[in-house]
Design an enzyme around this catalytic site. Structure first.
Site, mmCIF file in Angstrom:
data_model
loop_
_atom_site.group_PDB
_atom_site.id
_atom_site.type_symbol
_atom_site.label_atom_id
_atom_site.label_comp_id
_atom_site.label_asym_id
_atom_site.label_seq_id
_atom_site.Cartn_x
_atom_site.Cartn_y
_atom_site.Cartn_z
ATOM 1 N N GLY A 139 0.606 -1.335 -0.081
ATOM 2 C CA GLY A 139 0.188 0.236 -0.008
ATOM 3 C C GLY A 139 1.069 1.348 0.017
ATOM 4 C CB CYS A 140 -0.373 4.607 0.980
ATOM 5 S SG CYS A 140 -1.860 4.721 -0.022
ATOM 6 C CE1 TYR A 141 3.904 -0.890 4.808
ATOM 7 C CE2 TYR A 141 1.332 -0.280 4.912
ATOM 8 C CZ TYR A 141 2.404 -1.287 5.081
ATOM 9 O OH TYR A 141 2.122 -2.580 5.221
ATOM 10 C CG PHE A 337 0.233 7.561 7.593
ATOM 11 C CD1 PHE A 337 1.016 7.457 8.625
ATOM 12 C CD2 PHE A 337 -0.121 8.673 6.732
ATOM 13 C CE1 PHE A 337 1.599 8.805 9.067
ATOM 14 C CE2 PHE A 337 0.271 9.824 7.395
ATOM 15 C CZ PHE A 337 1.314 9.981 8.285
#
Length: 350
Positions: A139-141, A337
């Site tokens: 994901g975004c992290y 996050f």
């Protein structure tokens, strides 16, 4: 203060295509799709995204229905490679390619084998004994996971270079799901890539220094953000409580990043906060007591690119380096996050 670990030799972003305005996207497609969702346009525009770059514009690729998973993954591979090719070519310009000993490719929007970093390594003539890693579905992290592999590689082999590419094609996972949650998701995400080239700080003397990373996972909030493979497409869920959860955890989290280096929050001049949405920037900025000028890079990328998942924090770093132009010796903190909830961070000295 602990010794520095690695320097940023080069950083280059790549776009999936020309920018498309948020107003045009809503008027040409989403207004009809979300006609049954109350206040859909207000929810869509509240993301504060003004334009995005999309490999698959909805009016072109979803007007006559929703493609199956095979077509979506084929498109992911094609566009991830194209954006990776552009950004890798840019960072390798003038670089001895035999010096690149580690290459990490990060993406959570598709899967294929051979993996993209192998194909790009062959295309760019990288070493046969290149250490390759594909990081998926974090994901975004996930950019931080790629960076940590590169940092470990440089610690073990400081004479080499390490390269990380993040490439996401979020637009291939639009779903025929008419809910407020999906209005938010489809109002936020864009497509992009970025490649960063790193060298040992002991071997190279120019470029910003990656001094440390720090991660924490809060398993009790695991259901607040999910990203799952379904029969028809990938599916994201995003709780409206995510900004609140992050705001409660952020001050002790950042403190634990900085304290080993004798630094406090007030010592940091530049902040790259992953713009999972405008409320995340607001809540995190408020808890860290940051002035609006320090939040501007994150807001700028959210407005002009959207949330592009893993490359987003690198887009913010690129903006800080090129547009803000930190003074030598100033410190920066990058934050992202994702599912877990997982918090990732890096300390940079410019």
């Amino acid at each position: 203060m602990k010794p520095a670990t690695a320097r940023i030799v080069a950083l280059r972003p790549a776009a999936a295509g020309p920018a498309v305005s948020q107003d045009e996207l809503f008027a040409s497609f989403y207004k009809r799709l979300y006609a049954g969702v109350p206040d859909a346009e207000k929810v869509f525009t509240s993301t504060q995204v003004r334009q995005r770059r999309l490999a698959w514009t909805p009016q072109s690729h979803y007007a006559d229905g929703f493609p199956g998973m095979r077509d979506r993954i084929d498109a992911w591979e094609r566009h991830a490679l194209a954006m990776g090719r552009e950004s890798v070519g840019a960072v390798l310009e003038g670089v001895d390619r035999d010096a690149v000993g580690t290459y990490v490719f990060v993406s959570c929007t598709g899967y294929a084998g051979p993996t993209p970093e192998m194909l790009l390594a062959e295309e760019f003539g990288l070493r046969r004994d290149l250490r390759r890693t594909f990081v998926g579905h974090m994901g975004c992290y996930a950019a931080f996971n790629g960076l940590k592999v590169a940092l470990d590689a440089l610690a073990a082999r400081p004479e080499e270079l390490a390269m990380v590419t993040c490439a996401e094609v979020c637009s291939v996972h639009l779903r025929p799901e008419v809910t407020k949650e999906q209005v938010v998701v489809n109002g936020l995400f864009g497509d992009a890539a970025a490649t960063i080239l790193l060298a040992s700080a002991q071997e190279h003397r120019d470029g910003p220094v990656v001094m440390a990373t720090h991660t924490e996972t809060h398993g009790a909030t695991a259901g607040a953000m999910t990203w799952r493979v379904m029969d028809d497409a990938f599916r994201m869920t995003l709780s409206p409580y995510v900004p609140l959860y992050l705001s409660e955890a952020i001050v002790p989290f950042v403190t634990r990043l900085l304290e080993p280096h004798g630094l406090r929050i007030g010592d940091i001049a530049h902040w790259g906060i992953h713009p999972g949405g405008p409320k995340i920037i607001d809540f995190v900025g408020d808890r860290l007591r940051l002035p609006e000028t320090m939040l501007e890079p994150s807001r700028r990328i959210l407005s002009s690119w959207g949330n592009c998942s893993s490359p987003t924090v690198l887009l913010i770093l690129d903006h800080i380096m090129r547009e803000v132009r930190p003074a030598q010796g100033e410190y920066g903190v990058l934050l992202a996050f994702g599912p877990g909830l997982t918090l990732e961070s890096a300390l940079i000295r410019f």
